[in-house]
Write a protein that holds these residues in place. Sequence first.
Motif, PDB file in Angstrom:
ATOM      1  N   PHE A   1       4.464  -2.078   5.731  1.00 28.50           N
ATOM      2  CA  PHE A   1       3.257  -2.302   4.946  1.00 28.50           C
ATOM      3  C   PHE A   1       3.590  -2.216   3.466  1.00 28.50           C
ATOM      4  N   ARG A   2       2.779  -2.876   2.674  1.00 25.38           N
ATOM      5  CA  ARG A   2       2.946  -2.875   1.225  1.00 25.38           C
ATOM      6  C   ARG A   2       1.771  -2.106   0.625  1.00 25.38           C
ATOM      7  N   VAL A   3       2.068  -1.216  -0.309  1.00 24.15           N
ATOM      8  CA  VAL A   3       1.027  -0.428  -0.967  1.00 24.15           C
ATOM      9  C   VAL A   3       0.401  -1.272  -2.067  1.00 24.15           C
ATOM     10  N   ILE A   4      -0.893  -1.528  -1.949  1.00 22.43           N
ATOM     11  CA  ILE A   4      -1.651  -2.267  -2.951  1.00 22.43           C
ATOM     12  C   ILE A   4      -2.242  -1.295  -3.972  1.00 22.43           C
ATOM     13  N   ALA A   5      -2.798  -0.196  -3.481  1.00 26.52           N
ATOM     14  CA  ALA A   5      -3.316   0.877  -4.335  1.00 26.52           C
ATOM     15  C   ALA A   5      -2.780   2.188  -3.765  1.00 26.52           C
ATOM     16  N   PRO A   6      -2.084   2.977  -4.579  1.00 24.35           N
ATOM     17  CA  PRO A   6      -1.468   4.204  -4.065  1.00 24.35           C
ATOM     18  C   PRO A   6      -2.486   5.226  -3.568  1.00 24.35           C
TER      19      PRO A   6
ATOM     20  N   ARG B   1      -5.968  10.950  -1.709  1.00 19.51           N
ATOM     21  CA  ARG B   1      -6.868   9.814  -1.867  1.00 19.51           C
ATOM     22  C   ARG B   1      -6.482   8.684  -0.932  1.00 19.51           C
ATOM     23  N   LEU B   2      -7.452   7.844  -0.663  1.00 19.79           N
ATOM     24  CA  LEU B   2      -7.292   6.726   0.253  1.00 19.79           C
ATOM     25  C   LEU B   2      -6.390   5.662  -0.365  1.00 19.79           C
ATOM     26  N   ALA B   3      -5.387   5.240   0.374  1.00 18.20           N
ATOM     27  CA  ALA B   3      -4.491   4.170  -0.058  1.00 18.20           C
ATOM     28  C   ALA B   3      -5.048   2.832   0.415  1.00 18.20           C
ATOM     29  N   VAL B   4      -4.693   1.778  -0.282  1.00 19.53           N
ATOM     30  CA  VAL B   4      -5.011   0.421   0.163  1.00 19.53           C
ATOM     31  C   VAL B   4      -3.671  -0.239   0.466  1.00 19.53           C
ATOM     32  N   LEU B   5      -3.543  -0.728   1.709  1.00 22.90           N
ATOM     33  CA  LEU B   5      -2.280  -1.300   2.163  1.00 22.90           C
ATOM     34  C   LEU B   5      -2.445  -2.741   2.604  1.00 22.90           C
ATOM     35  N   ARG B   6      -1.363  -3.485   2.545  1.00 22.51           N
ATOM     36  CA  ARG B   6      -1.259  -4.819   3.143  1.00 22.51           C
ATOM     37  C   ARG B   6      -0.318  -4.650   4.318  1.00 22.51           C
ATOM     38  N   TYR B   7      -0.848  -4.811   5.542  1.00 24.42           N
ATOM     39  CA  TYR B   7      -0.052  -4.613   6.742  1.00 24.42           C
ATOM     40  C   TYR B   7       0.748  -5.868   7.037  1.00 24.42           C
ATOM     41  N   GLU B   8       2.045  -5.693   7.217  1.00 21.47           N
ATOM     42  CA  GLU B   8       2.965  -6.800   7.487  1.00 21.47           C
ATOM     43  C   GLU B   8       3.694  -6.548   8.797  1.00 21.47           C
ATOM     44  N   ALA B   9       4.426  -7.545   9.268  1.00 17.85           N
ATOM     45  CA  ALA B   9       5.083  -7.459  10.569  1.00 17.85           C
ATOM     46  C   ALA B   9       6.092  -6.311  10.667  1.00 17.85           C
ATOM     47  N   ASN B  10       6.795  -6.029   9.599  1.00 15.50           N
ATOM     48  CA  ASN B  10       7.846  -5.005   9.652  1.00 15.50           C
ATOM     49  C   ASN B  10       7.556  -3.797   8.772  1.00 15.50           C
TER      50      ASN B  10
END
Length: 67
Positions: A19-24, A8-17
């Motif tokens: 990414f953070r998983v918002i929805a797995p 399934r499609l993940a939702v991520l927050r892209y950061e400089a170093n």
Amino acid sequence: MLMSSSERLAVLRYEANGFRVIAPGTHVKCAVTGEPIQLEVLRYWSVEHQEAYATCTVATKRLAEVD
């Protein structure tokens, strides 16, 4: 690339170093090509535009267009 029904499609927050998983999930979509990118191989993204890219070439082309 064929995707199984358990992927399934993940939702991520892209950061400089990283990414953070918002929805797995197992993958994200390339913002340019639409192809699925497994999280284990995701290497290219834009923090500013919050987009993932399948390859270095795709990322370079996209960022040249939007900047």
